[in-house]
Design a protein around this motif. Sequence first.
Motif, PDB file in Angstrom:
ATOM      1  N   GLY A 131     -19.169  12.491  -3.653  1.00  0.00           N
ATOM      2  CA  GLY A 131     -20.405  12.790  -2.742  1.00  0.00           C
ATOM      3  C   GLY A 131     -20.508  11.855  -1.700  1.00  0.00           C
ATOM      4  O   GLY A 131     -20.006  10.537  -1.703  1.00  0.00           O
ATOM      5  N   PHE A 132     -21.092  12.112  -0.722  1.00  0.00           N
ATOM      6  CA  PHE A 132     -21.359  11.148   0.436  1.00  0.00           C
ATOM      7  C   PHE A 132     -22.662  10.274   0.132  1.00  0.00           C
ATOM      8  O   PHE A 132     -23.637  10.733  -0.026  1.00  0.00           O
TER       9      PHE A 132
ATOM     10  N   MET B 239     -30.214   7.271  -0.249  1.00  0.00           N
ATOM     11  CA  MET B 239     -31.122   6.352   0.058  1.00  0.00           C
ATOM     12  C   MET B 239     -30.195   5.801   1.391  1.00  0.00           C
ATOM     13  O   MET B 239     -28.986   5.414   1.230  1.00  0.00           O
ATOM     14  N   PRO B 240     -30.736   5.727   2.593  1.00  0.00           N
ATOM     15  CA  PRO B 240     -30.278   5.091   3.640  1.00  0.00           C
ATOM     16  C   PRO B 240     -30.306   3.467   3.580  1.00  0.00           C
ATOM     17  O   PRO B 240     -31.107   3.303   2.779  1.00  0.00           O
TER      18      PRO B 240
ATOM     19  N   ARG C 270     -26.480   1.097  -1.727  1.00  0.00           N
ATOM     20  CA  ARG C 270     -25.109   1.398  -1.772  1.00  0.00           C
ATOM     21  C   ARG C 270     -24.655   2.034  -3.392  1.00  0.00           C
ATOM     22  O   ARG C 270     -23.674   2.953  -3.356  1.00  0.00           O
ATOM     23  N   MET C 271     -25.642   2.030  -3.996  1.00  0.00           N
ATOM     24  CA  MET C 271     -25.471   2.784  -5.384  1.00  0.00           C
ATOM     25  C   MET C 271     -26.030   4.077  -5.753  1.00  0.00           C
ATOM     26  O   MET C 271     -26.216   4.561  -6.734  1.00  0.00           O
TER      27      MET C 271
ATOM     28  N   ALA D 180     -19.955   7.025   3.273  1.00  0.00           N
ATOM     29  CA  ALA D 180     -18.331   7.332   2.907  1.00  0.00           C
ATOM     30  C   ALA D 180     -18.617   8.102   1.794  1.00  0.00           C
ATOM     31  O   ALA D 180     -19.653   8.066   1.023  1.00  0.00           O
ATOM     32  N   GLU D 181     -17.531   8.803   1.361  1.00  0.00           N
ATOM     33  CA  GLU D 181     -17.655   9.542   0.205  1.00  0.00           C
ATOM     34  C   GLU D 181     -17.174   8.590  -0.926  1.00  0.00           C
ATOM     35  O   GLU D 181     -16.608   7.620  -0.889  1.00  0.00           O
ATOM     36  N   THR D 182     -18.058   8.967  -2.077  1.00  0.00           N
ATOM     37  CA  THR D 182     -17.888   8.020  -3.240  1.00  0.00           C
ATOM     38  C   THR D 182     -17.631   8.952  -4.751  1.00  0.00           C
ATOM     39  O   THR D 182     -18.358   9.995  -4.779  1.00  0.00           O
TER      40      THR D 182
END
Length: 177
Positions: free
Chosen positions: A159-160, A44-45, A39-40, A166-168
């Motif tokens: 960015g996604f 990466m999925p 998530r960071m 989500a967009e971050t």
Amino acid sequence: MCVIEPSPVVETRRLALRSPGAQDISRLAALANDPDVARMTLRMPHPFGLADAEAFVLGVAVQDPARARTFLIEHEDHGPVGVIGLFEDTDPAPEVGYWIARPFWGRGFATEALQGAMTWASRAWKRRALMAGHFTDNPASGRVLEKAGFLYTGEVRRGFSRARAAETATRRMVWLA
């Protein structure tokens, strides 16, 4: 003229940065299949399985070494602990990105790997500047970049993130040799 090494190994005090290979696939899948790691990152999925690790290793093998270089971060005692990559994108300077597996957080491995990659980029790749970013909710990564000499540009880019779906918001940073 710059001669690009086909598969360089960058050594630091505790780490070796090297190309990932088939022997690393199961370890990469185990380390990267952590939602708090994925998530960071943007790319990466999550979940991150054996097929993802295999695709990653194959993708690294076909990178154009003049435009991108990805290293497995290997610790002398613990084996692979993460990944760091440098790549040309839309920015005027190549971007660097990295991740460290959760059991190895807080040990200085990201900073050490980043400093090794920056030295390699300036000497072997002849780059005089690098870009980086960290998600606004990941100040630890910002501290790693600051320790390595990166400075905030003032830009926040969206960015996604594949793992977040989500967009971050990403705080952008620059390093000048």
